[in-house]
Design a protein around this motif. Structure first.
Motif, PDB file in Angstrom:
ATOM      1  N   SER A  54       0.831  -1.206   0.000  1.00 36.75           N
ATOM      2  CA  SER A  54       0.000   0.000   0.000  1.00 36.75           C
ATOM      3  C   SER A  54       0.866   1.257   0.000  1.00 36.75           C
ATOM      4  CB  SER A  54      -0.926   0.009   1.222  1.00 36.75           C
ATOM      5  OG  SER A  54      -1.895  -1.002   1.119  1.00 36.75           O
ATOM      6  N   THR A  55       1.931   1.244   0.791  1.00 39.86           N
ATOM      7  CA  THR A  55       2.844   2.380   0.827  1.00 39.86           C
ATOM      8  C   THR A  55       3.564   2.549  -0.508  1.00 39.86           C
ATOM      9  OG1 THR A  55       3.207   2.166   3.211  1.00 39.86           O
ATOM     10  CG2 THR A  55       4.911   3.309   1.956  1.00 39.86           C
ATOM     11  N   LEU A  58       1.109   3.929  -3.074  1.00 44.12           N
ATOM     12  CA  LEU A  58       0.798   5.331  -2.781  1.00 44.12           C
ATOM     13  C   LEU A  58       1.943   6.242  -3.232  1.00 44.12           C
ATOM     14  CD1 LEU A  58      -0.987   7.506  -1.492  1.00 44.12           C
ATOM     15  CD2 LEU A  58       0.069   6.969   0.716  1.00 44.12           C
ATOM     16  N   SER A  61       2.010   6.372  -7.078  1.00 42.52           N
ATOM     17  CA  SER A  61       0.894   7.163  -7.621  1.00 42.52           C
ATOM     18  C   SER A  61       1.145   8.653  -7.465  1.00 42.52           C
ATOM     19  CB  SER A  61      -0.412   6.763  -6.934  1.00 42.52           C
ATOM     20  OG  SER A  61      -0.679   5.387  -7.093  1.00 42.52           O
ATOM     21  N   GLN A 162       0.030   4.387   6.854  1.00 42.93           N
ATOM     22  CA  GLN A 162      -0.337   3.114   6.234  1.00 42.93           C
ATOM     23  C   GLN A 162      -0.323   1.967   7.239  1.00 42.93           C
ATOM     24  OE1 GLN A 162      -1.834   4.141   3.658  1.00 42.93           O
ATOM     25  NE2 GLN A 162      -0.822   3.061   2.024  1.00 42.93           N
ATOM     26  N   GLU A 248      -9.766   3.837   0.472  1.00 47.00           N
ATOM     27  CA  GLU A 248      -8.395   3.949   0.971  1.00 47.00           C
ATOM     28  C   GLU A 248      -7.627   5.027   0.219  1.00 47.00           C
ATOM     29  OE1 GLU A 248      -6.987   2.353   3.516  1.00 47.00           O
ATOM     30  OE2 GLU A 248      -8.915   1.400   3.947  1.00 47.00           O
ATOM     31  N   THR A 250      -4.621   4.870  -0.818  1.00 50.05           N
ATOM     32  CA  THR A 250      -3.894   4.254  -1.927  1.00 50.05           C
ATOM     33  C   THR A 250      -4.785   4.115  -3.147  1.00 50.05           C
ATOM     34  OG1 THR A 250      -2.531   3.021  -0.346  1.00 50.05           O
ATOM     35  CG2 THR A 250      -2.549   2.236  -2.614  1.00 50.05           C
TER      36      THR A 250
END
Length: 426
Positions: A54-55, A58, A61, A162, A248, A250
């Motif tokens: 997820s980190t 993120l 992105s 996160q 979320e 993310t």
């Protein structure tokens, strides 16, 4: 035996990260590979159980969003507009550049902000016959303070946000932004005292270059300008309300990045954007998560959690202060990202030993790690970037000279943060 191997690999990797003789992503990935070779865990376990994807997503992105938006010239426009408006007044320029840097670091991230802004700043202070050192010190310090205010402003905050599900984007703003504003204003007062004589002696007789600057010339008036700015603004707004939207962070960032990539595809930007992504940073995080996972797998994190609880006697106030000051003082000399990655796991493990990691402890970790990065030129990624850009442009920032100012600012910041934690939470 496995614990000894994991500690040795982590320590050797950390040493190479400090020496900065080898690419930090390569160091982290080699350390991760050694853990797998020595059978601490399998590669499947490493990639599925310990890497926080997820980190990674993120970060990726946000890099895409900023890279595409940067190509429209909007960030350069903002910087040039500010310099044109107040370039003839050194004190005002000093303060408002600090404000712009801090706000940019909070909304974008501190490394991106200094990458965008410092080359323009160096060019303009030369044209205005301004001393470079005070302005560069101010940019470094402002970027780290501003990045503390939001979840996306500094990598340690992203990692904490996160890792702890209930700490939302708005939580960071509500709990950290007020004290960041206070610390920023107090720090600016201190910097004005430090550099008052330098700014007084500035001669700004030749300001034709400022008057002739046309900020609008930096803008590329294409549909992508309006599309990228709109999507970036909507993304930040969605971050603020993601709790209400039940989506979320993310997911929001990834959808926004993919949408902007699709819109920019007709301009042939996709390959260019991917070539500009900071892959070194992403692979560094992957390797780092696996390195810390080795400590967790072998029980070292559990042992550290027990030691931490015995030192602080399980008391929330003592624990918060221990985290704040250890993170703040160590972050200036050690890379704060590995430290934060380790401390996150320590705090998460405390519950197994009858102690819950309270919110003040998480805020103490964020404040200490982000603010402590101001101590030295090696304390945070933004510091290294500014020093590198300055050196490329023939401006040297002496390590020890910077440290005199940086360490003083950190001590002031940590004292203010200590009072804030006590008043607000205890």
């Amino acid at each position: 035996m496995e614990a000894i191997i994991a500690i040795a690999i982590f320590a050797i990797s950390y040493l190479f990260l400090l020496l900065e003789k080898i690419n930090r992503a390569l160091v982290a990935l080699c350390g991760a590979a050694l853990l797998i070779v020595f059978n601490i865990f399998t590669i499947d376990d490493a990639m599925t159980s310990y890497v926080d994807w997820s980190t990674i997503v993120l970060l990726f992105s946000m890099m895409v969003l900023i890279t595409i938006t940067q190509r429209t010239g909007i960030f350069e426009f903002i910087a040039l507009w500010l310099i044109k408006r107040i370039g003839e007044r050194p004190y005002a320029l000093f303060f408002w550049i600090a404000v712009l840097t801090a706000v940019g670091s909070a909304l974008l991230d501190n490394v991106t902000t200094v990458l965008l802004f410092v080359p323009i700043l160096i060019h303009m202070i030369r044209e205005l016959n301004l001393p470079a050192f005070p302005y560069l010190v101010m940019v470094i310090i402002s970027s780290n303070i501003g990045g503390t205010a939001t979840m996306i402003g500094d990598p340690p905050n992203i990692m904490i946000g996160q890792a702890v599900e209930h700490l939302t984007f708005m939580s960071f703003i509500v709990h950290l932004a007020p004290i960041v504003v206070i610390i920023f204003l107090m720090t600016m007062g201190l910097l004005f005292l430090f550099f008052n004589r330098s700014l007084k002696q500035v001669e700004t007789e030749n300001n034709r270059s400022v008057r002739n600057v046309d900020p609008k010339s930096a803008l590329k008036h294409t549909p992508l300008l309006y599309q990228s700015v709109s999507i970036l603004c909507l993304t930040i707004i969605a971050f603020m309300f993601h709790g209400l939207l039940h989506v979320e962070l993310t997911t929001i960032a990834l959808v926004s990045a993919l949408l902007l990539l699709l819109l920019s595809e007709k301009d042939g930007l996709t390959d260019i954007v991917f070539s500009k992504i900071e892959w070194t940073t992403l692979f560094f995080f992957i390797g780092l998560f696996i390195l810390v996972g080795g400590l967790e797998q072998t029980g070292i994190i559990d042992h550290l959690a027990v030691m931490f609880m015995s030192i602080t006697e399980g008391e929330s106030l003592k624990s918060s202060y221990a985290i704040l000051w250890s993170a703040g003082l160590l972050s200036g000399f050690l890379d704060n990202i590995p430290y934060v990655a380790s401390m996150i796991q320590v705090l998460l493990e405390l519950e197994e030993f009858g102690m819950k990691a309270t919110d003040p402890m998480w805020w103490a970790l964020a404040l200490g790690a982000c603010l402590g990065g101001n101590s030295t030129l090696l304390g945070a990624s933004a510091n290294v970037v500014v020093a590198g850009i300055a050196s490329t442009n023939g401006v040297r920032i002496p390590f020890l000279r910077y440290m005199v100012y940086g360490f003083t600012v950190v001590l002031l910041s940590l004292l203010i943060a200590s009072g804030y934690l006590y008043i607000r939470y205890f």
